[in-house]
Every structure is written in C-alpha cells, then in structure tokens.
Design an enzyme around this catalytic site. Structure first.
Site, mmCIF file in Angstrom:
data_model
loop_
_atom_site.group_PDB
_atom_site.id
_atom_site.type_symbol
_atom_site.label_atom_id
_atom_site.label_comp_id
_atom_site.label_asym_id
_atom_site.label_seq_id
_atom_site.Cartn_x
_atom_site.Cartn_y
_atom_site.Cartn_z
ATOM 1 N N ASN A 1 67.572 -24.041 44.608
ATOM 2 C CA ASN A 1 66.464 -23.348 45.284
ATOM 3 C C ASN A 1 65.254 -23.222 44.353
ATOM 4 O O ASN A 1 64.110 -23.388 44.791
ATOM 5 C CB ASN A 1 66.916 -21.969 45.777
ATOM 6 N N ARG B 1 74.759 -2.287 32.169
ATOM 7 C CA ARG B 1 73.891 -2.809 33.240
ATOM 8 C C ARG B 1 72.457 -2.304 33.062
ATOM 9 O O ARG B 1 71.496 -3.065 33.236
ATOM 10 C CB ARG B 1 74.420 -2.394 34.616
ATOM 11 N N MET C 1 73.016 -13.865 40.092
ATOM 12 C CA MET C 1 74.314 -13.300 40.459
ATOM 13 C C MET C 1 74.631 -11.938 39.855
ATOM 14 O O MET C 1 75.779 -11.509 39.872
ATOM 15 C CB MET C 1 75.431 -14.286 40.097
ATOM 16 N N ARG C 2 73.642 -11.223 39.322
ATOM 17 C CA ARG C 2 73.911 -9.880 38.786
ATOM 18 C C ARG C 2 73.275 -8.826 39.684
ATOM 19 O O ARG C 2 72.087 -8.920 40.015
ATOM 20 C CB ARG C 2 73.328 -9.716 37.372
ATOM 21 N N ILE C 3 74.057 -7.826 40.066
ATOM 22 C CA ILE C 3 73.519 -6.696 40.834
ATOM 23 C C ILE C 3 72.558 -5.917 39.946
ATOM 24 O O ILE C 3 72.855 -5.655 38.780
ATOM 25 C CB ILE C 3 74.661 -5.795 41.349
ATOM 26 N N ASN D 1 64.731 -12.212 47.416
ATOM 27 C CA ASN D 1 66.052 -12.817 47.207
ATOM 28 C C ASN D 1 66.354 -13.726 48.388
ATOM 29 O O ASN D 1 65.868 -13.498 49.493
ATOM 30 C CB ASN D 1 67.126 -11.720 47.131
ATOM 31 N N HIS E 1 69.719 -14.845 50.394
ATOM 32 C CA HIS E 1 71.142 -14.513 50.533
ATOM 33 C C HIS E 1 71.749 -15.452 51.577
ATOM 34 O O HIS E 1 71.187 -15.613 52.665
ATOM 35 C CB HIS E 1 71.298 -13.057 50.975
ATOM 36 N N GLU F 1 67.925 -23.650 53.305
ATOM 37 C CA GLU F 1 67.410 -22.768 52.244
ATOM 38 C C GLU F 1 66.258 -23.444 51.509
ATOM 39 O O GLU F 1 65.252 -22.818 51.173
ATOM 40 C CB GLU F 1 68.515 -22.412 51.238
HETATM 41 N N1 NHR Z 1 70.334 -6.135 43.353
HETATM 42 C C1 NHR Z 1 69.919 -5.208 44.218
HETATM 43 N N2 NHR Z 1 69.778 -3.957 43.758
HETATM 44 N N3 NHR Z 1 69.628 -5.471 45.512
HETATM 45 C C2 NHR Z 1 69.790 -6.720 45.981
HETATM 46 O O1 NHR Z 1 69.510 -6.952 47.252
HETATM 47 C C3 NHR Z 1 70.268 -7.753 45.125
HETATM 48 C C4 NHR Z 1 70.519 -7.408 43.793
HETATM 49 C C5 NHR Z 1 71.006 -8.368 42.897
HETATM 50 C C6 NHR Z 1 71.285 -9.642 43.330
HETATM 51 C C7 NHR Z 1 71.532 -11.329 45.117
HETATM 52 C C8 NHR Z 1 72.863 -11.126 45.884
HETATM 53 C C9 NHR Z 1 73.079 -12.129 46.982
HETATM 54 O O2 NHR Z 1 72.127 -12.621 47.559
HETATM 55 C C10 NHR Z 1 71.066 -9.987 44.661
HETATM 56 C C11 NHR Z 1 70.539 -9.062 45.560
HETATM 57 C C12 NHR Z 1 75.354 -10.800 43.070
HETATM 58 C C13 NHR Z 1 76.323 -9.981 43.624
HETATM 59 C C14 NHR Z 1 77.521 -9.530 42.816
HETATM 60 O O3 NHR Z 1 78.450 -8.935 43.335
HETATM 61 C C15 NHR Z 1 76.154 -9.564 44.935
HETATM 62 C C16 NHR Z 1 75.038 -9.947 45.639
HETATM 63 C C17 NHR Z 1 74.052 -10.764 45.066
HETATM 64 C C18 NHR Z 1 74.234 -11.194 43.793
HETATM 65 N N4 NHR Z 1 77.523 -9.798 41.474
HETATM 66 C C19 NHR Z 1 78.576 -9.403 40.535
HETATM 67 C C20 NHR Z 1 78.136 -8.182 39.700
HETATM 68 O O4 NHR Z 1 79.053 -7.457 39.244
HETATM 69 C C21 NHR Z 1 78.852 -10.503 39.546
HETATM 70 C C22 NHR Z 1 79.308 -11.775 40.184
HETATM 71 C C23 NHR Z 1 79.238 -12.965 39.244
HETATM 72 O O5 NHR Z 1 78.751 -12.831 38.088
HETATM 73 O O6 NHR Z 1 79.651 -14.052 39.670
HETATM 74 O O7 NHR Z 1 76.941 -7.984 39.456
HETATM 75 O O8 NHR Z 1 74.250 -12.414 47.318
HETATM 76 C C1 GAR Z 2 72.450 -20.479 47.336
HETATM 77 O O1 GAR Z 2 73.189 -20.864 48.481
HETATM 78 C C2 GAR Z 2 72.032 -19.032 47.443
HETATM 79 O O2 GAR Z 2 71.699 -18.645 48.751
HETATM 80 C C3 GAR Z 2 73.276 -18.332 46.995
HETATM 81 O O3 GAR Z 2 73.853 -19.144 45.995
HETATM 82 C C4 GAR Z 2 73.364 -20.470 46.103
HETATM 83 C C5 GAR Z 2 72.595 -20.769 44.860
HETATM 84 O O4 GAR Z 2 72.315 -22.128 44.780
HETATM 85 N N1 GAR Z 2 72.973 -17.049 46.469
HETATM 86 C C6 GAR Z 2 73.895 -16.123 46.276
HETATM 87 O O5 GAR Z 2 75.042 -16.264 46.614
HETATM 88 C C7 GAR Z 2 73.390 -14.881 45.593
HETATM 89 N N2 GAR Z 2 74.475 -13.995 45.386
HETATM 90 P P1 GAR Z 2 71.216 -22.671 43.778
HETATM 91 O O6 GAR Z 2 71.534 -22.082 42.428
HETATM 92 O O7 GAR Z 2 71.426 -24.151 43.794
HETATM 93 O O8 GAR Z 2 69.875 -22.250 44.301
#
Ligand code: NHR
Ligand code: GAR
Length: 212
Positions: A14, A69, A94-96, A111, A113, A178
């Site tokens: 992306n 964090r 991938m970090r909250i 973001n 999703h 996407e």
């Molecule tokens: N943070 C907030 N506060 N609000 C959002 O809407 C967020 C965010 C951080 C990331 C992307 C999100 C997605 O689109 C995003 C949106 C990671 C996790 C997760 O569980 C969940 C959702 C998203 C990104 N991460 C784990 C953690 O403990 C780690 C997982 C890993 O490292 O593989 O942070 O899906």
């Molecule tokens: C994409 O499908 C995106 O929507 C998703 O991961 C892929 C990333 O691909 N995002 C998440 O799951 C966030 N938690 P990319 O690194 O090739 O863009």
C-alpha cells in the site's frame, strides 16, 4: 507542499501504491518519510530505492507492557515529527497506538483496515469473514482514533467472497482494491477535500467513496 509520513511493518505494497501515485504527479504533497517498527520490513528497500527517507523505530527495543508502549509511541512521535507531517498514513502498520499518540495526530492520521468496518476490527479479518459465511468482504480507510478500527470512515472497497476462497485468495482480491482506494483517499486529504461530520466523512466535490 504537504508532508506525508507513512508507517509500515512489512511488505509495504500500500505504501508503494501511494509513493507511486504521488510521484506520478499532480499532488500538492510529497512523501517525507517511510518509517517501520520492524528493521526487516521489506517495504524499506522500495522506499530507499525511490529516494524516500526511511527510519526504523524498533518496538522490541522498548520491552513489553503498557510503559513500553508509551515509551515506543513517544519515540515514534519524535521521529515522525522530525519530518513535519501534515498527514500520517498507517499502511500495514501492526502496533496498537496509545491514546496520547492518537490525540497528537487527531484528524491527520489515516489507516487502511482489511474489512468492511465496523465488522471485524482487529486481526485475521479475512479468515473471520470466511468463517462467518460473509458474501462480501473488503477494506476501509478511516481516521485513526484511540478506539481501535473505529474512526470516521473515509472510503470503503467491497469485493465478493467466492465459494472455495481461502484466506490468501480473499486477501489478494481485497488488496487489489486497497491499492486503488488508499492513494485516492490520501490524495483527497492532502487536497483538503475531506470534511468530517461525526462518523461520516464527506468528499467536498462528491467523489464516490465506495470502490468495487
Ligand atoms: N491504534 C489505534 N489507537 N487506533 C487504531 O484504529 C489503530 C491503531 C493501531 C494500528 C491498524 C490496525 C488494523 O488496521 C491500527 C489501527 C495492529 C493490531 C494488533 O493487534 C490491531 C489492529 C491494527 C494493527 N497489533 C498487536 C499489538 O499488540 C501486534 C500484532 C503484531 O505485531 O503482529 O499491538 O488492523
Ligand atoms: C493490507 O491488506 C492492510 O489492509 C492490512 O495488512 C496488509 C498490509 O499489506 N493491514 C492490517 O492488517 C493492519 N492491521 P502491505 O504491507 O503490503 O500494504
């Protein structure tokens, strides 16, 4: 010229789509930096090859738990703000993020999703959509708020779920859309075309905010 900072954790396809759309011209913006929380993220090489500055803030260096964090987010914010961003773009990041961080970038962080929110916030969305028997799936571009995957929706892309789809097949079908939707949404933001009205985001000139 607006400054865009893109956060990645992995492949970065992306991010590539956004870098290429921006480079193709006509945007009142440039990609100021690509930042990863993982030193081995494949997307970093693409950014470097295209002359985009990169940085790594490795979350593992901060340890585990709530204090880690907060410390990670503080350092990430310091590095991002060094590039004076008008917009922060999460692209497979991938970090909250902690509430202090999301408040700092309120109204200027997007973001993507991989589900039709509010269905399936969190992880493993494609597998969950298949297991739930969904006939459609997709992806959502939204403003980032403290509540995970709940901010105002800028655009959505919808695809069919076909008989026999596995997670990889569905993810690939969604990803193609996407790559069309996210560059459009980012462009709309930097052009100042987006108005947030509660949960709803309106494009000032009425561009279709649904992709299919
Ligand atoms: N943070 C907030 N506060 N609000 C959002 O809407 C967020 C965010 C951080 C990331 C992307 C999100 C997605 O689109 C995003 C949106 C990671 C996790 C997760 O569980 C969940 C959702 C998203 C990104 N991460 C784990 C953690 O403990 C780690 C997982 C890993 O490292 O593989 O942070 O899906
Ligand atoms: C994409 O499908 C995106 O929507 C998703 O991961 C892929 C990333 O691909 N995002 C998440 O799951 C966030 N938690 P990319 O690194 O090739 O863009």
């Amino acid at each position: 010229m607006k400054h865009i900072v893109i956060l990645i954790s992995g492949r970065g396809s992306n991010m590539e789509a956004i870098v290429q759309a921006c480079a193709a011209g006509g945007w009142p913006a440039r990609i100021a930096a690509v930042i990863s929380n993982r030193p081995d993220a494949a997307g970093l090489a693409f950014a470097q090859a295209h002359g985009v500055p990169t940085a790594v803030v490795d979350h593992k260096a901060f340890g585990k738990g709530d204090a880690a964090r907060v410390a990670f987010d503080a350092e990430l914010q310091r590095v991002i703000d060094g590039f004076s961003p008008d917009l922060v773009v999460l692209a497979g990041f991938m970090r909250i993020l902690t509430p202090g961080f999301t408040a700092h970038y309120a109204g200027r962080m997007l973001n993507i999703h991989p589900s039709l929110l509010p269905a399936f916030p969190g992880l493993h969305t494609h597998q969950r959509a298949i297991e739930a028997g969904c006939r459609v799936a997709g992806a959502t571009v939204h403003f980032v708020t403290a509540e995970l995957d709940h901010g105002p929706i800028v655009a959505q892309a919808v695809v069919p779920v076909l008989d026999g789809d596995d997670e990889a097949a569905l993810a690939a079908r969604v990803l193609r859309l996407e790559h069309r939707m996210y560059p459009s949404a980012v462009r709309w933001f930097v052009e100042g075309q987006l108005a947030v009205e509660g949960a709803r985001v309106r494009h000032a000139a009425g561009e279709p905010q649904m992709f299919s």
